[in-house]
Each structure stands twice: as C-alpha cells, then as structure tokens.
Design a protein around this motif. Structure first.
Motif, PDB file in Angstrom:
ATOM      1  N   THR A 153     119.609 -34.432  90.996  1.00  0.00           N
ATOM      2  CA  THR A 153     119.330 -33.958  89.641  1.00  0.00           C
ATOM      3  C   THR A 153     120.640 -33.718  88.885  1.00  0.00           C
ATOM      4  O   THR A 153     121.692 -33.497  89.492  1.00  0.00           O
ATOM      5  CB  THR A 153     118.533 -32.646  89.669  1.00  0.00           C
ATOM      6  N   ASP A 154     120.532 -33.751  87.545  1.00  0.00           N
ATOM      7  CA  ASP A 154     121.704 -33.456  86.730  1.00  0.00           C
ATOM      8  C   ASP A 154     121.799 -31.946  86.479  1.00  0.00           C
ATOM      9  O   ASP A 154     121.033 -31.162  87.059  1.00  0.00           O
ATOM     10  CB  ASP A 154     121.646 -34.248  85.413  1.00  0.00           C
ATOM     11  N   ALA A 155     122.685 -31.560  85.588  1.00  0.00           N
ATOM     12  CA  ALA A 155     122.915 -30.132  85.344  1.00  0.00           C
ATOM     13  C   ALA A 155     121.670 -29.437  84.796  1.00  0.00           C
ATOM     14  O   ALA A 155     121.486 -28.236  84.967  1.00  0.00           O
ATOM     15  CB  ALA A 155     124.080 -29.963  84.357  1.00  0.00           C
TER      16      ALA A 155
ATOM     17  N   ASN B 192     117.217 -32.523  85.798  1.00  0.00           N
ATOM     18  CA  ASN B 192     116.426 -33.742  85.585  1.00  0.00           C
ATOM     19  C   ASN B 192     116.820 -34.827  86.587  1.00  0.00           C
ATOM     20  O   ASN B 192     117.994 -34.991  86.905  1.00  0.00           O
ATOM     21  CB  ASN B 192     116.655 -34.295  84.176  1.00  0.00           C
ATOM     22  N   GLY B 193     115.822 -35.588  87.056  1.00  0.00           N
ATOM     23  CA  GLY B 193     116.091 -36.705  87.958  1.00  0.00           C
ATOM     24  C   GLY B 193     114.988 -37.731  87.830  1.00  0.00           C
ATOM     25  O   GLY B 193     113.931 -37.438  87.267  1.00  0.00           O
ATOM     26  N   SER B 194     115.249 -38.941  88.329  1.00  0.00           N
ATOM     27  CA  SER B 194     114.205 -39.962  88.191  1.00  0.00           C
ATOM     28  C   SER B 194     114.324 -41.019  89.275  1.00  0.00           C
ATOM     29  O   SER B 194     115.387 -41.205  89.876  1.00  0.00           O
ATOM     30  CB  SER B 194     114.305 -40.629  86.807  1.00  0.00           C
ATOM     31  N   ILE B 195     113.225 -41.706  89.497  1.00  0.00           N
ATOM     32  CA  ILE B 195     113.194 -42.885  90.373  1.00  0.00           C
ATOM     33  C   ILE B 195     112.365 -43.939  89.661  1.00  0.00           C
ATOM     34  O   ILE B 195     111.204 -43.682  89.290  1.00  0.00           O
ATOM     35  CB  ILE B 195     112.554 -42.560  91.738  1.00  0.00           C
ATOM     36  N   LEU B 196     112.968 -45.093  89.438  1.00  0.00           N
ATOM     37  CA  LEU B 196     112.250 -46.138  88.705  1.00  0.00           C
ATOM     38  C   LEU B 196     112.027 -47.346  89.601  1.00  0.00           C
ATOM     39  O   LEU B 196     112.968 -47.882  90.195  1.00  0.00           O
ATOM     40  CB  LEU B 196     113.049 -46.551  87.466  1.00  0.00           C
ATOM     41  N   LEU B 197     110.797 -47.762  89.707  1.00  0.00           N
ATOM     42  CA  LEU B 197     110.385 -48.964  90.431  1.00  0.00           C
ATOM     43  C   LEU B 197     111.023 -49.069  91.822  1.00  0.00           C
ATOM     44  O   LEU B 197     111.727 -50.034  92.143  1.00  0.00           O
ATOM     45  CB  LEU B 197     110.735 -50.209  89.599  1.00  0.00           C
TER      46      LEU B 197
ATOM     47  N   GLY C 255     104.013 -51.147  90.200  1.00  0.00           N
ATOM     48  CA  GLY C 255     105.095 -50.284  90.635  1.00  0.00           C
ATOM     49  C   GLY C 255     104.966 -48.824  90.220  1.00  0.00           C
ATOM     50  O   GLY C 255     103.941 -48.402  89.673  1.00  0.00           O
ATOM     51  N   LEU C 256     106.059 -48.077  90.446  1.00  0.00           N
ATOM     52  CA  LEU C 256     106.055 -46.627  90.265  1.00  0.00           C
ATOM     53  C   LEU C 256     107.226 -46.201  89.385  1.00  0.00           C
ATOM     54  O   LEU C 256     108.362 -46.674  89.556  1.00  0.00           O
ATOM     55  CB  LEU C 256     106.189 -45.952  91.645  1.00  0.00           C
ATOM     56  N   LEU C 257     106.924 -45.338  88.420  1.00  0.00           N
ATOM     57  CA  LEU C 257     107.962 -44.678  87.625  1.00  0.00           C
ATOM     58  C   LEU C 257     107.811 -43.192  87.867  1.00  0.00           C
ATOM     59  O   LEU C 257     106.703 -42.660  87.834  1.00  0.00           O
ATOM     60  CB  LEU C 257     107.786 -44.957  86.129  1.00  0.00           C
ATOM     61  N   PHE C 258     108.929 -42.527  88.078  1.00  0.00           N
ATOM     62  CA  PHE C 258     108.853 -41.085  88.321  1.00  0.00           C
ATOM     63  C   PHE C 258     110.042 -40.404  87.682  1.00  0.00           C
ATOM     64  O   PHE C 258     111.172 -40.903  87.742  1.00  0.00           O
ATOM     65  CB  PHE C 258     108.860 -40.806  89.826  1.00  0.00           C
ATOM     66  N   TYR C 259     109.747 -39.297  87.003  1.00  0.00           N
ATOM     67  CA  TYR C 259     110.862 -38.467  86.564  1.00  0.00           C
ATOM     68  C   TYR C 259     110.500 -36.999  86.702  1.00  0.00           C
ATOM     69  O   TYR C 259     109.341 -36.620  86.627  1.00  0.00           O
ATOM     70  CB  TYR C 259     111.331 -38.806  85.152  1.00  0.00           C
TER      71      TYR C 259
ATOM     72  N   ALA D 129     111.841 -32.771  86.009  1.00  0.00           N
ATOM     73  CA  ALA D 129     112.632 -31.925  85.119  1.00  0.00           C
ATOM     74  C   ALA D 129     112.649 -30.501  85.646  1.00  0.00           C
ATOM     75  O   ALA D 129     111.711 -30.069  86.335  1.00  0.00           O
ATOM     76  CB  ALA D 129     112.042 -31.957  83.711  1.00  0.00           C
ATOM     77  N   ASN D 130     113.718 -29.805  85.330  1.00  0.00           N
ATOM     78  CA  ASN D 130     113.844 -28.366  85.617  1.00  0.00           C
ATOM     79  C   ASN D 130     113.862 -28.041  87.106  1.00  0.00           C
ATOM     80  O   ASN D 130     113.480 -26.943  87.500  1.00  0.00           O
ATOM     81  CB  ASN D 130     112.714 -27.571  84.935  1.00  0.00           C
ATOM     82  N   LEU D 131     114.281 -28.987  87.910  1.00  0.00           N
ATOM     83  CA  LEU D 131     114.378 -28.692  89.343  1.00  0.00           C
ATOM     84  C   LEU D 131     115.659 -27.915  89.621  1.00  0.00           C
ATOM     85  O   LEU D 131     116.703 -28.186  89.018  1.00  0.00           O
ATOM     86  CB  LEU D 131     114.391 -29.999  90.151  1.00  0.00           C
ATOM     87  N   PRO D 132     115.590 -26.952  90.523  1.00  0.00           N
ATOM     88  CA  PRO D 132     116.806 -26.185  90.836  1.00  0.00           C
ATOM     89  C   PRO D 132     117.834 -27.051  91.584  1.00  0.00           C
ATOM     90  O   PRO D 132     117.472 -27.986  92.296  1.00  0.00           O
ATOM     91  CB  PRO D 132     116.292 -25.053  91.719  1.00  0.00           C
ATOM     92  N   ALA D 133     119.104 -26.704  91.380  1.00  0.00           N
ATOM     93  CA  ALA D 133     120.159 -27.446  92.086  1.00  0.00           C
ATOM     94  C   ALA D 133     120.052 -27.183  93.587  1.00  0.00           C
ATOM     95  O   ALA D 133     119.672 -26.090  94.014  1.00  0.00           O
ATOM     96  CB  ALA D 133     121.530 -26.996  91.562  1.00  0.00           C
TER      97      ALA D 133
END
Lengths: 256, 191
Positions: free
Chosen positions: A210-212, A215-220, A174-178, A180-184
């Motif tokens: 993304t959060d404030a 940061n964002g992520s996609i897991l499996l 599978g795939l883990l992805f995260y 960081a620091n992406l603009p809103a």
C-alpha cells in the motif's frame, strides 16, 4: 396625484389590488392617459407574479390535460374551414346544399377522429417525456463511464477512514481489485488477495503493498480461467506471499 | 424534441412553442402545459383551497392560451409571468364571488397576454428552481407581520382596509408594512 406616481411600489400596490378609494381612483385615471405609467404597471405585474412561485408545486390531476385537449378539439371543430367560408357567399343553392352535406360529412369524420387525435397528442407528450428520461439516463452513464471522471467516497467527517476493497471479477475476462485505507504493515509482511472458489481451496490472486494513504491494487492477475468465485479476501502474510492463507483476514467480501 | 422539466439544456423555448401553438400544434400546447400547469394549478389551489376549482382555473387559462396565442408578444411579455398573473387574478375573482362580498371585481380586467412585462426566466426547470429559491428566500427574510400582510393581499386579494380589519392593526400600519414588504422584495429579487 396629478403627475406620475413617484415610486414603483405604487404600481405594485395597484397590481396587487391593495389600493382603494381615492388612491385607487387617482391612479386609475392617471393610467388612462399615461403610456409610460402603463408600462410601469406591466412591469409591476410581472414583478409580483414571482410571488406565486413561493407556493409549493403540486401535481396536476392528469384528467385536466385531457379535458383541455377535448375543449381544444371542440373549438377547432367549430371553426369553419376558410375555403368554405369564402365560397359560401358565391354558392348557388344547389352548390350550397352540396357544400352543406360535405361539411356535415367532414364533421362526422372529424368527430370520429377527434378522440384519436387527442390520444395521439397525449402519446406524443408521453414519448417526449420518455425521450427526456432516456437522454438523462445516457448522461448518467456518460458520467459514470468517462475515463476522467473523478470518483470520491464520502464518509462522516469525524470518522476514521475504514479499510475497504472493491473487486470486479469476470470468470473469463479477469479480476480487478483495489483497496483503500489499509494500515501500513511492518517490514517483512504483505497483503495477499485470495479468490475463494465455489469449490476447492482459495487461489492466490497476488500480493500487494500500500501507499502512504493505504491504497493498493491488483489488476488482471494470472488466474485459472472459468473459476466461479464465492468470495474474495485479503490476508496479511509473510513477504512474497504464501500458497494458502495463513494470516489474519483484514478484508472479505462474498459474491452476491 | 423538447424536454420537459428535467433540467436538461435541450428544452425548447416558450417562443418556439407559442409559434407552434399559433400554427395549431396541440403537442406544443401540451408541452407548455407540462411546463407551467403545475405552477398555475398550485397557485389556484393555494388561493381557492380546493382541487376542483383549481383544475377549472388551470384548464381555462390554457384554453385561453390556445385561442389567443397569436396575440402574445414574447418580446414584451413573459409567458410564465402572464400565466401566473392570470392564475392569481382568476382565482381571486372566484374567491370573491364565492364570498359574495357584493363588491365589483377588481381583478375582472385581467391584463392582456402582452400586458405582463418581465423577463421571468422560468422556461427551464433549472431556472424555475433557482427563481423559486430566490422568492422563498426573500419572503422568509421579511418580518413576520410584513410577510403576513403581503400574503393576505396576494393570496386572498385583500385591500389595505380589509387587511387591517382582518389583522386588527391600524390602517396606517398595514399600509406601511405592505409598502415596506414590497420594497424589500423588489430589492431582493432585482438583479
């Protein structure tokens, strides 16, 4: 100086070897009869020995240890075995000759073994050092893999945070992805992750917000099994995502 | 198993190693050698300025340790301290012989292995690094002329008057500088 030296620094100067003439003689004659001052001198020697630590350490040529061990073995070979030393006084001439022959024979065996012993000692030392390195490696691994290890990425203090993403992909697991620091993003837009296969069109690995802190992520995410990845990319797409990428690529990483 | 100089907490103590050396364990001697030979050799090389003589000094000192380990009382002395004193004294002796000053060897009476009292905690590499940092910091903070006088006395074995001759300063000035430097050093290094 009839009594004890008044200051500890007098002992420092003596231990240093800086005193001379009358000062030296006076202190030396006092030391001969003063255990208390001898103790203070011992302390001064220890104190001054620290100065040696100011010298930058240099590696010792390896042959020095080998020569040292050679001397140690030679010294050991010269020592008579206590049992022979004790018996010698009581031995008859015939027994003395027998013992002498035995000692000579043992000496020959010892000489033959001496080099082997030295090699064993060196090998034991090398083994000790290797075990130390292995312990260290295990420790490093422990820190890296512990669940509660804090991971922090450092950037230049004045720099603006740079958007970045990390993907961990195994074709079967599978795939883990995260990210960081992406603009809103403006309302109605979303980030979408793409797996770019070695052959064929990009495959969507899902959308994320993304959060404030960006940061964002996609897991499996659900993906077709066994796909060989050539690259991963993140694009900006309409909310809900699209079957094939249409928007601007904000992140991309090639599988090396 | 003992660790050697990696900062790990599993390093075996000097006391345990000395006991093993007394029992004839060469590996224990080799471990002590690994722990301290670098310091001993570096001091000797700094004083003598050449590798061959420094190697001989290091080898002689550890050979003496092998032969006299049973006399070492760790309750009174510090192995690291004694090794450093021995390295310095033997190197200064060689230096003086080489320079053929025709003077009696002031350092000929090397202190015994139990005549260097100090809890010089340099058994672990972490402690060693910390102590090295403290000593270098203390020396760096000394005024230049005090540090120079101290280094001439320690690393070249010069007496007060020899330092005065070397630097061209009055004897009284040299004495004051050295005394002040030693006072400052003791205050900086004592807990």
């Amino acid at each position: 100086m009839n009594g004890h030296p008044q200051f500890d620094v007098d002992f420092d100067l003596y231990a240093l070897g800086a005193l001379e003439g009358e000062e030296l003689q006076t202190l030396e004659s006092h030391l001969e009869s003063c255990p208390e001052c001898l103790r203070r001198l011992e302390e001064a020697r220890g104190r001054l020995s620290r100065l040696a630590l100011s010298v930058p350490p240099e590696p010792v040529p390896p042959e020095v240890l080998e020569r040292l061990l050679g001397r140690v073995h030679a010294h050991r070979a010269k020592q008579p075995a206590p049992i022979f030393a004790g018996l010698w006084r009581w031995a008859t001439p015939a027994l003395a000759l027998a013992l002498l022959l035995l000692v000579v024979a043992l000496g020959l065996v010892t000489a033959r073994n001496r080099d082997l012993t030295r090699r064993v000692t060196l090998l034991q030392l090398a083994l000790t050092q290797q075990e130390t390195e292995a312990d260290r490696a295990r420790h490093v691994l422990d820190v890296l893999t512990a669940a509660d290890t804090v991971k922090v990425t450092l950037v230049p203090a004045s720099a603006r945070p740079v958007p970045q993403g990390k993907a961990f992909y195994h074709a079967k697991k599978g795939l883990l992805f995260y990210a960081a620091n992406l603009p809103a993003l403006p309302t109605g837009r979303t980030y979408q992750l793409w797996l770019v296969p070695a052959e064929g069109k990009p495959i969507s690995a899902g959308v994320f917000q993304t959060d404030a802190q960006g940061n964002g992520s996609i897991l499996l995410p659900p993906l077709p099994p066994g796909v060989t990845a050539k690259a991963f990319a993140v694009t900006v797409e309409p909310a809900g995502g699209v079957p094939q990428p249409t928007g601007q690529k904000v992140l991309i990483g090639l599988v090396s | 198993m003992p660790a050697i100089g990696n900062g790990s907490e599993i390093e075996i103590t000097d006391l345990a190693l000395i006991r093993r050396v007394v029992g004839g364990d060469e590996t224990a001697l080799a471990v002590l050698y690994s722990r301290y030979a670098g310091m001993v050799y570096s001091v000797a090389k700094r004083i003598l300025g050449e590798t061959g003589a420094a190697e001989e000094v290091a080898q002689d000192i550890f050979y003496q340790l092998w032969r006299t380990a049973s006399r070492f009382d760790l309750a009174r002395g510090s192995l690291g301290g004694w090794l450093l004193v021995a390295a310095r004294n033997r190197s200064i002796d060689r230096l003086r012989r080489r320079q053929s000053r025709g003077q009696p060897e002031k350092h000929g009476d090397e202190p015994g292995i139990d005549q260097v009292a100090l809890n010089l905690n340099v058994e672990t590499s972490v402690a060693r690094k910390e102590m090295i940092s403290q000593v270098r910091g203390a020396l760096d903070r000394l005024p230049e002329e005090q540090r120079k006088a101290l280094e001439l006395a320690y690393f070249e074995g010069l007496t007060h008057s020899e330092i005065a001759t070397r630097t061209g300063d009055p004897l009284g000035t040299v004495k004051t500088r050295l005394r002040t430097a030693l006072e400052s050093l003791r205050q900086a290094l004592n807990p």
